[in-house]
Write a protein that holds these residues in place. Structure first.
Motif, PDB file in Angstrom:
ATOM      1  N   ASP A  58      15.940 -19.222  -4.995  1.00  0.00           N
ATOM      2  CA  ASP A  58      15.807 -19.906  -6.288  1.00  0.00           C
ATOM      3  C   ASP A  58      16.838 -21.029  -6.436  1.00  0.00           C
ATOM      4  O   ASP A  58      17.126 -21.463  -7.559  1.00  0.00           O
ATOM      5  N   GLU A  61      15.727 -24.132  -8.349  1.00  0.00           N
ATOM      6  CA  GLU A  61      15.586 -23.867  -9.779  1.00  0.00           C
ATOM      7  C   GLU A  61      16.958 -23.845 -10.451  1.00  0.00           C
ATOM      8  O   GLU A  61      17.118 -24.303 -11.594  1.00  0.00           O
ATOM      9  N   ARG A  64      18.054 -27.419 -10.846  1.00  0.00           N
ATOM     10  CA  ARG A  64      17.227 -28.161 -11.802  1.00  0.00           C
ATOM     11  C   ARG A  64      17.828 -28.148 -13.210  1.00  0.00           C
ATOM     12  O   ARG A  64      17.543 -29.031 -14.025  1.00  0.00           O
TER      13      ARG A  64
END
Length: 358
Positions: A58, A61, A64
């Motif tokens: 992840d 993510e 982000r």
């Protein structure tokens, strides 16, 4: 004003120069009234050796959630370069549509270029490199491995959207600077992708009649970097050509150790990433002699992107003063100063500017 910044020091000297640059950027925040909220991510080759991945599943993510990414360097002995590159840098660049790789090339006063006719003030240009497609494609493969018939195929991929947007960005940048744009091509030898690049360059050029343009085969343009770099203003190139030209530009400007870069998502839909051009330099890692200027200058580019142009200019001015007015140098520039001593000098020049501000 606060900005959330993801910090990935990475490997080798990246772990040494990144915190030094953070010291400079935090001081900028105190002077120009903004805050950088750093989130540290210990990803890279050491993480790979422990987990089999360059970053967690992840990881993208997690990144982000930030406004920008501040990267040190990636790569270390024991981890193949294609593993480290395709496990961290390229997924970040492509997932976050960082399709502009911006690399300024500038000869500072106090730095000696290997070119005898180059002087500070004359050599100042920018390379705009396409950063998401082109020659660096995942399309391809190998057949009949480990036999005499073994075959390797690597496909270049140029889309109209990807090519036009990088060329248009370069025209807009040239319009803001000195109005001169050079395009790197090789349409006399590469029969499909480079004529395609040239056609789109000509089409976009019609929207910028005030920009003086030149199209150069990559070999001739490489020679121009050496013979007459003073004639350059903005250079636009595909992924591979831009990669090679930007390292050549850094060498012409005296040292790859001071060269910065930005991986930009111009629309700001995703975080952009800022990193020095130099690698992880495992041969000098841990000795405290790595040049922090490339990382600091990359930080200045990040401040510009975040909307603090005065602070960005202040950092570059501080670098100018240290290089032009002092003898403080790391060994790559012929000196004997440590990483921290160079950073302290930049901070000193920055503080002098702060004292002069009303």
């Amino acid at each position: 004003m606060a900005h959330r910044i993801a910090v990935v020091p990475g490997d080798g000297i990246g772990r040494e120069v990144t915190p030094e640059a953070q010291r400079v950027l935090d001081r900028c925040g105190e002077i120009w009234s903004f805050e950088l909220e750093w989130s540290l991510f210990e990803w890279g080759c050491e993480y790979y050796l422990n987990t089999g991945r360059m970053m967690p599943e992840d990881g993208l993510e997690q990144l982000r959630q930030h406004e920008a990414i501040f990267l040190g360097a990636v790569g270390y002995p024991g981890v193949p370069d294609h593993v480290s590159l395709w496990g961290l840098l390229i997924p970040i660049r492509r997932t976050f549509q960082q399709y502009i790789n911006l690399r300024p090339v500038r000869l500072f006063d106090g730095i000696e270029s290997p070119l005898r006719k180059a002087s500070a003030g004359e050599l100042d240009f920018v390379i705009v490199r396409e950063n998401n497609e082109g020659e660096y494609s995942e399309i391809g493969g190998r057949l009949y491995r480990q036999t005499e018939h073994e075959l390797a195929v690597q496909q270049s991929t140029f889309t109209r959207r990807g090519t036009e947007r990088v060329i248009r960005y370069a025209f807009e940048l040239a319009q803001e600077r000195n109005g001169v744009l050079a395009s790197a091509t090789k349409s006399n030898g590469i029969i499909h992708t480079m004529p395609f690049w040239d056609e789109i360059f000509a089409q976009v050029s019609a929207d910028f009649p005030e920009v003086e343009t030149g199209q150069y085969h990559i070999d001739a343009l490489s020679a121009l970097f050496v013979l007459k770099p003073q004639s350059l203003d903005v250079v636009v190139a595909s992924n591979l050509f831009g990669d090679i030209l930007s390292d050549l530009g850094a060498a012409v400007a005296g040292s790859i150790g001071i060269a910065p870069s930005a991986n930009l998502n111009p629309e700001r839909e995703y975080p952009s990433m800022f990193e020095p051009v130099h690698g992880s330099a495992p041969d000098i890692a841990g000795r405290g002699i790595a040049n922090p200027i490339g990382q600091i200058w990359s930080g200045a580019m990040m401040l510009e992107h975040l909307g603090h142009p005065e602070a960005a200019a202040g950092v570059v001015s501080a670098i100018e003063r240290v290089l032009g007015e002092t003898s403080i140098r790391t060994p790559d520039l012929g000196g004997a100063s440590s990483t921290a001593e160079v950073t302290d000098a930049v901070l000193g020049a920055l503080n002098e500017q702060a004292g002069a501000r009303p």
